[in-house]
Write an enzyme that holds these catalytic residues in place. Structure first.
Site, PDB file in Angstrom:
ATOM      1  N   HIS A  99     -33.021   3.657 -30.060  1.00  0.00           N
ATOM      2  CA  HIS A  99     -33.109   1.947 -30.112  1.00  0.00           C
ATOM      3  C   HIS A  99     -32.403   1.641 -31.492  1.00  0.00           C
ATOM      4  O   HIS A  99     -32.832   2.174 -32.392  1.00  0.00           O
ATOM      5  CB  HIS A  99     -34.594   1.857 -30.178  1.00  0.00           C
ATOM      6  CG  HIS A  99     -35.116   0.491 -29.994  1.00  0.00           C
ATOM      7  ND1 HIS A  99     -34.560  -0.392 -29.266  1.00  0.00           N
ATOM      8  CD2 HIS A  99     -35.528  -0.244 -30.986  1.00  0.00           C
ATOM      9  CE1 HIS A  99     -34.941  -1.609 -29.574  1.00  0.00           C
ATOM     10  NE2 HIS A  99     -35.615  -1.701 -30.470  1.00  0.00           N
TER      11      HIS A  99
ATOM     12  N   SER B 273     -33.239  -5.891 -31.576  1.00  0.00           N
ATOM     13  CA  SER B 273     -34.744  -5.555 -30.819  1.00  0.00           C
ATOM     14  C   SER B 273     -35.425  -7.034 -30.694  1.00  0.00           C
ATOM     15  O   SER B 273     -34.860  -7.954 -30.210  1.00  0.00           O
ATOM     16  CB  SER B 273     -35.496  -4.583 -31.732  1.00  0.00           C
ATOM     17  OG  SER B 273     -36.716  -4.224 -31.112  1.00  0.00           O
TER      18      SER B 273
ATOM     19  N   GLU C  40     -33.077   4.062 -23.949  1.00  0.00           N
ATOM     20  CA  GLU C  40     -34.170   3.428 -24.216  1.00  0.00           C
ATOM     21  C   GLU C  40     -35.154   2.599 -23.320  1.00  0.00           C
ATOM     22  O   GLU C  40     -34.332   2.313 -22.246  1.00  0.00           O
ATOM     23  CB  GLU C  40     -33.505   2.540 -25.529  1.00  0.00           C
ATOM     24  CG  GLU C  40     -32.614   1.393 -25.131  1.00  0.00           C
ATOM     25  CD  GLU C  40     -32.380   0.402 -26.172  1.00  0.00           C
ATOM     26  OE1 GLU C  40     -33.027   0.133 -26.993  1.00  0.00           O
ATOM     27  OE2 GLU C  40     -31.339  -0.251 -25.867  1.00  0.00           O
TER      28      GLU C  40
END
Length: 309
Positions: free
Chosen positions: A272, A145, A242
């Site tokens: 995610h 991320s 996502e």
């Protein structure tokens, strides 16, 4: 069950308005850090060596001190939350399965420490590894991320140092956040299908880290907009549902167009950074196996390593 759990906990909390910016961030930190104690169980079979000082983090050592190879892991958390401990399910799996020591850096969090503090800490951790005698060709960067964006920005920054400095072995990015300008179409089209993140909040989240709007498109904050030629081999993961899908997809397209070798894994229907659930999700186990094969292939390029599909 995992997807439902994420919708009822993380995503629902993100959708609730907070009185102030910091109140929302404190709630997110508390929510994501709730299971730190439980994550101690993942370290069985590994030596855990905390590091304090200018560079903070923890070593996860499968077989003694690191010598000529290591993975530098950078956790996600929207630049404002999480720690090396929150990500132990993934970092310990990478260390155990690969046999390669993992250093998980505990970088400074925003908004208290805005851009480029997090990137500076990642680069300082890299320099620490090199100072220990680990050559750049023996170092793989990995992150998820926001951490995925950080390792890609770090790869660009290291390339920009120029000179004759050897390059990294490779970079792994799990659902990376590459565009802080928030221009990806899937922020809208996947807003309902994403089980964890809220697409409409990405722009505001970016400003927690980059306080100056003029710097949101800086390649060291948004690697999507960097010169992506000459980077080491990349392995990028993303889910079809996502909101950050376009952050990965567009980055991969631009990197390949620039001549960089990229292996792109697109997994249908996963939440995610599903790799964090490696202890229970078959798809996460498959991702870790593919990551380990990649690590071995870039650290031992003369040996043929089969990459699972």
């Amino acid at each position: 069950m995992i997807k439902l759990f994420l919708r009822l906990t993380v995503k629902r909390r993100m959708q609730k308005p907070s009185k102030t910016q910091m109140e929302g961030i404190r709630k997110l930190r508390a929510s994501l850090g709730r299971y730190d104690g439980m994550n101690r169980r993942f370290t069985r079979g590994l030596e855990v060596a905390p590091v304090e000082g200018l560079v903070r983090g923890e070593w996860l050592l499968p077989s003694g001190e690191p010598r000529d190879r290591a993975m530098l892991f950078v956790h996600g958390g929207a630049y404002v939350a999480c720690t090396p401990q929150t990500h132990r399910p993934l970092t310990t799996a990478l260390a155990k399965e690969s046999g390669v020591p993992v250093f998980a850096v505990d970088y400074r969090l925003a908004p208290e420490h805005p851009f480029p503090a997090a990137l500076d800490d990642v680069l300082a951790a890299y320099d620490m590894l090199v100072a220990r005698g680990i050559p750049p060709s023996g170092i793989v960067l990995a992150g998820d991320s926001a951490g995925g964006g950080l390792v890609l920005s770090a790869a660009i920054a290291l390339k920009n140092r120029g000179g004759s400095e050897p390059t990294l072995a490779g970079v792994i990015a799990y659902s990376p956040w590459t565009d802080l300008l928030a221009t990806g179409k899937t922020l809208v089209t996947n807003a309902k299908s994403d089980d964890m993140l809220v697409g409409s909040g990405v722009g505001a989240s970016a400003r927690n880290y980059v306080h100056d709007d003029a710097l949101l498109g800086d390649p060291l904050a948004s690697p999507l907009y960097g010169d992506l030629g000459g980077l080491p081999p990349l392995l990028v993961f993303a889910s079809t549902v996502e909101i950050l899908l376009d952050d990965s997809r567009r980055f991969v397209e631009r990197a390949r167009a620039a001549g960089t070798s990229v292996d792109f894994v697109l997994e249908p229907g996963m939440p995610h950074v599903w790799q964090i659930f490696v202890d229970v999700l078959p798809e996460a186990k498959r991702s870790v196996a593919r990551s380990v094969a990649f690590v071995r292939s870039v650290l031992e390029p003369r040996k043929r390593v089969a990459v699972p599909h």
